[in-house]
Design a protein around this motif. Structure first.
Motif, PDB file in Angstrom:
ATOM      1  N   ASN A  30      40.663  41.904  38.235  1.00 41.69           N
ATOM      2  CA  ASN A  30      42.098  41.962  38.523  1.00 41.69           C
ATOM      3  C   ASN A  30      42.901  40.828  37.903  1.00 41.69           C
ATOM      4  O   ASN A  30      44.096  40.697  38.181  1.00 41.69           O
ATOM      5  N   THR A  69      58.393  42.323  34.586  1.00 43.19           N
ATOM      6  CA  THR A  69      57.387  43.379  34.549  1.00 43.19           C
ATOM      7  C   THR A  69      56.615  43.336  33.240  1.00 43.19           C
ATOM      8  O   THR A  69      57.197  43.265  32.164  1.00 43.19           O
ATOM      9  N   PRO A 121      45.764  46.024  38.050  1.00 43.54           N
ATOM     10  CA  PRO A 121      44.844  46.901  38.786  1.00 43.54           C
ATOM     11  C   PRO A 121      43.430  46.784  38.222  1.00 43.54           C
ATOM     12  O   PRO A 121      43.217  46.222  37.146  1.00 43.54           O
ATOM     13  N   THR A 137      50.533  43.827  38.292  1.00 42.06           N
ATOM     14  CA  THR A 137      51.009  43.715  39.669  1.00 42.06           C
ATOM     15  C   THR A 137      51.686  42.371  39.923  1.00 42.06           C
ATOM     16  O   THR A 137      52.308  42.175  40.969  1.00 42.06           O
ATOM     17  N   GLY A 138      51.583  41.447  38.959  1.00 42.91           N
ATOM     18  CA  GLY A 138      52.230  40.153  39.103  1.00 42.91           C
ATOM     19  C   GLY A 138      51.711  39.176  38.065  1.00 42.91           C
ATOM     20  O   GLY A 138      50.858  39.498  37.233  1.00 42.91           O
ATOM     21  N   TYR A 149      48.076  39.491  36.744  1.00 45.21           N
ATOM     22  CA  TYR A 149      47.332  40.231  37.770  1.00 45.21           C
ATOM     23  C   TYR A 149      47.513  41.734  37.528  1.00 45.21           C
ATOM     24  O   TYR A 149      48.642  42.218  37.335  1.00 45.21           O
ATOM     25  N   THR A 201      50.263  48.518  34.113  1.00 41.33           N
ATOM     26  CA  THR A 201      51.423  47.808  34.637  1.00 41.33           C
ATOM     27  C   THR A 201      50.916  46.706  35.552  1.00 41.33           C
ATOM     28  O   THR A 201      50.236  46.976  36.549  1.00 41.33           O
TER      29      THR A 201
END
Length: 235
Positions: free
Chosen positions: A86, A13, A51, A5-6, A49, A3
């Motif tokens: 990332n 999303t 994880p 982060t941006g 972006y 998922t």
């Protein structure tokens, strides 16, 4: 599943199905684009972006771009790479002329380190065969299929799927594919008579070893009626 982060292009999303180790990252998933977004217009390249990834950076790979132009479905490819652990980067894609819907990115790709070799002993080369096809003239022109416990790499050219009428559906079984596949894959071909902003897209659903297409226009313009794809699929 990753998922994000941006991102820097105004998307919502973003979730991508993934397989990762220190030699390869495979991503599957679709990301709609909205070229009218201010963030999209301002971006010189698209960034997602995420994880921490298991690769700190990668060489370039290809991500499909779908679009609808002149009332027909087209697909092309844009370059993508892992900038750092990332950040996934994509070149800002071209926009199809006279587009009547928003473009969509389609991740069916593998990211690998640049200049690094690895042992392929765990990759099983599988020979596929056509069975139960709705086209009597269907044949495999080229194939290379690797199957592992975690992913499948499929590169294939199929011939003989010109219907009696434009938009005729077709289906076939590709014996040898694992039973747990369930994914939509873009096949494509290039016209031999017209210049278009990409390749014609033949959207095919793969469920186990069954391939099906609800029908597509434009295949009558294909020299040899050959359709093809090259994808990495996470199991």
């Amino acid at each position: 599943m990753i998922t994000a982060t941006g991102n820097n292009f105004g998307a919502g999303t973003i979730q991508l199905k993934d397989f990762q180790n220190d030699k390869m990252i495979i991503l599957n998933g679709r990301v709609p684009l909205d070229p009218s977004q201010a963030d999209y217009e301002a971006a010189s390249q698209l960034e997602i972006y995420v994880p921490d990834l298991m690769l700190p950076k990668s060489t370039t790979t290809a991500v499909f771009l779908h679009g609808l132009s002149w009332e027909k479905k087209y697909v092309t490819a844009v370059r993508s790479w892992i900038k750092n652990k990332n950040t996934i980067v994509l070149e800002k894609p071209p926009i199809f002329r006279r587009a009547s819907d928003s473009p969509v990115l389609d991740f069916l790709c593998a990211y690998v380190p640049k200049g690094v070799r690895f042992d392929i002993q765990d990759m099983q080369l599988t020979t596929l065969a056509i069975a139960d096809s709705t086209s009597e003239s269907a044949q495999i022109h080229y194939q290379q299929c690797f199957i592992t416990d975690n992913w499948v790499s499929l590169a294939i050219q199929l011939q003989g799927f010109r219907g009696e009428n434009e938009g005729d559906p077709f289906s076939l079984r590709l014996t040898g594919l694992p039973s747990d596949l369930n994914i939509d894959v873009p096949f494509f071909f290039n016209s031999h008579t017209y210049s278009y902003p990409g390749s014609f897209e033949i959207p095919i659903t793969i469920q186990g070893d069954q391939l099906s297409c609800a029908g597509v226009s434009g295949v009558h313009h294909s020299g040899g009626y050959t359709i093809e794809t090259k994808v990495f699929i996470v199991r």
